[in-house]
Scaffold this active site. Structure first.
Site, mmCIF file in Angstrom:
data_model
loop_
_atom_site.group_PDB
_atom_site.id
_atom_site.type_symbol
_atom_site.label_atom_id
_atom_site.label_comp_id
_atom_site.label_asym_id
_atom_site.label_seq_id
_atom_site.Cartn_x
_atom_site.Cartn_y
_atom_site.Cartn_z
ATOM 1 N N GLU A 165 25.779 -26.651 2.049
ATOM 2 C CA GLU A 165 24.921 -27.713 1.543
ATOM 3 C C GLU A 165 23.550 -27.372 2.177
ATOM 4 O O GLU A 165 23.175 -26.996 2.853
ATOM 5 C CB GLU A 165 25.681 -29.037 2.430
ATOM 6 C CG GLU A 165 26.907 -29.181 1.967
ATOM 7 C CD GLU A 165 27.347 -30.619 2.397
ATOM 8 O OE1 GLU A 165 26.858 -31.580 2.440
ATOM 9 O OE2 GLU A 165 28.785 -30.678 2.396
ATOM 10 N N LYS A 197 38.307 -31.004 13.259
ATOM 11 C CA LYS A 197 39.541 -30.683 13.018
ATOM 12 C C LYS A 197 40.299 -30.272 14.143
ATOM 13 O O LYS A 197 41.674 -30.673 14.067
ATOM 14 C CB LYS A 197 39.229 -29.562 11.977
ATOM 15 C CG LYS A 197 38.946 -29.962 10.373
ATOM 16 C CD LYS A 197 38.359 -28.647 9.668
ATOM 17 C CE LYS A 197 37.779 -28.912 8.367
ATOM 18 N NZ LYS A 197 37.110 -28.116 7.698
#
Lengths: 187, 318
Positions: B190, B205
């Site tokens: 990004e 995560k």
């Protein structure tokens, strides 16, 4: 599969980490006939592979015994049972793998390695009684003032790898270097 | 199952697109400004078409979606840290109504796991969140099948962007900035890549994994994780690693006691040394050694695959 399956399975199940390794054992034998054979039989009986025997017949220890150095090869998991079998035969074990470096680890240091005195870093690791730097590679493509990388191969006594890693971490923190630690997969 | 989909990014759109194929009905869809609700079932293609061309999913109020008659709330709004809002409130509202919840939004289970579990305990609904860890890879499903109490650790590569950058640096001998720019051009990274390359995404995560592995004994948030990214790794480090048959990967480790993410040295032949944007996780079991699972860790249809797998795991509501 034509090989002896028991050994093949043992290696497979352990992910290959229990492959036979060389071990050195220093013994002292009484100066009597048959003593050397008595010392060697348990090694063979335990399935270890005898590599060499250094039998200093002319020398006696201060206690009047004969020093013998035996190099053998066996899976690390079986080494203790070899030693137990020797002790059961009444053989006196002076040293078992005492000088051997049982574990190796590779780490990477990144940062201003030259400015923070790389040789001092290496010497600090060497100052540990249980670790030694076996190999060092430095890459500083941007010159001595730029960020450099070093790959260190450190040998430690068995069970001391974590302590060596901790020492590297501490040194890196002091010198504001980054450590790329090895990943220990499995157990 | 009747689905209400909150969030209409790549994952939400793929869920709307694929739900019918899985035998489910989408009765409500919301993005941040608009909503479409139809108790008889929405035409997914029409909703997606309107979103693409008009920028809205329908003429209804987003609040109507939370009040709609659905069985499963699919919460796929962007991950937020701290109070994990508005995701957390969406979950709370669904559970208060005794509905199931399936998450792709990491925030609530990374930052407020205990709160989510407490709400779930008071509800007839169940919360599942396979899609929050490792995209399409069935990591949490495998952990649940084996029993988290019989898993001592999970470690792996859980951020495709960081892995892509490290793989390209090693393969091309290029420096971090160069490869990052290339990754941004390709849409792999990004415009603001910090969430990925500084290890935050992988850490979230791992925090979620640790929360599951801890079996309620301990709760983790991002603040409990030791996190280091890959921005400090020069090309020369990857060269030196390659000379010794090693490579560097951004590896996350979760145990019932700890969460750690950082660049690590591993053999080039390690199952964890995956290439490109691929993800991999190694689950350490008590009785069966390691289980390695790898696959696509991000993307709309990939993550929607995990969302719809969760929907399929849910029991019918009374």
């Amino acid at each position: 599969m034509t090989e002896g399956t028991a050994d093949a399975e043992a290696v497979e199940a352990d992910g290959g980490r229990d492959r036979p390794q060389a071990h050195t054992v220093r013994l002292e034998l009484a100066d009597e006939p048959g003593q050397l054979l008595a010392a060697l039989r348990p090694i063979a009986d335990e399935g270890a592979n005898l590599l060499s025997i250094f039998h200093e017949r002319g020398h006696l220890t201060p206690r009047g015994r004969i020093p013998v150095e035996v190099d053998l090869k066996c899976p690390p998991s079986r080494f203790e049972s070899v030693l137990d079998a020797l002790r059961a035969e009444g053989v006196s074990i002076v040293e078992a793998d005492a000088e051997q470096y049982g574990e190796h680890l590779m780490v990477m240091l990144v940062g201003d390695l030259v400015g923070t005195d790389l040789s001092d870093t290496v010497m600090s690791i060497e100052s540990s009684p249980t670790a030694t730097v076996e190999d060092l590679s430095l890459s500083a493509p941007g010159g001595p003032d730029d960020v450099a990388s070093a790959r260190l191969r450190i040998a430690t006594q068995a069970g001391e790898a974590e302590a060596a890693l901790k020492l590297v971490r501490t040194l890196a923190e002091e010198k504001q270097l980054h450590v790329v630690e090895p990943l220990t997969e499995g157990r | 199952m009747r689905l209400a989909v909150v969030g209409c990014g790549a994952v939400g759109r793929s869920v709307v697109d694929l739900a019918a194929e899985y035998g489910h009905e989408v009765v409500a869809v919301a993005d941040s400004r608009s909503a479409a609700v139809d108790p008889a079932g929405l035409d997914g293609a029409a909703v997606l078409d309107r979103k693409e061309h008009k920028g809205v999913v329908g003429d209804d109020d987003p609040d109507d979606v939370l009040a709609a008659e659905y069985d499963v709330l699919v919460e796929v709004t962007p991950t937020t840290l701290g109070d994990a809002e508005p995701g957390f409130s969406h979950i709370a509202r669904a559970l208060d109504r005794d509905r199931h919840v399936v998450l792709a939004n990491k925030g609530p289970v990374a930052e407020r796991y205990g709160d989510v579990r407490a709400r779930e305990a008071d509800s007839a609904g169940i919360v599942l969140f396979e899609a929050t860890v490792g995209g399409a890879i069935p990591i949490l499903g495998t952990v649940a099948d084996y029993g988290p109490e019989r898993i001592s650790a999970a470690r792996g590569v859980l951020n495709g962007t960081a892995n892509f950058v490290l793989t390209r640096m090693a393969a091309e001998g290029l420096d971090y900035e160069h490869v990052l720019a290339e990754a941004q051009d390709m849409g792999v990274a990004e415009a603001d890549p910090s969430f990925d390359v500084e290890g935050t995404d992988a850490a979230l995560k791992c925090v979620i994994l640790a929360n599951v592995l801890a079996c309620g004994e301990r709760e983790f948030t991002l603040a409990d994780a030791e996190v280091e990214g890959i921005t400090q790794i020069p090309g020369s480090a990857l060269d030196l690693a390659a000379e010794a048959g090693r490579t560097v990967r951004l590896v996350g480790e979760a145990t019932p006691e700890s969460v750690r993410v950082g660049p690590r040295l591993l053999p080039e032949t390690s199952p964890l040394a995956v290439s490109g944007t691929r993800n991999v996780v190694q689950i350490e079991t008590t009785h069966a050694d390691g289980i390695d699972l790898s696959g696509r860790g991000a993307g709309g249809p990939e993550t929607a695959t995990a969302v719809l797998a969760d929907v399929g795991r849910l029991p019918p509501l009374e």
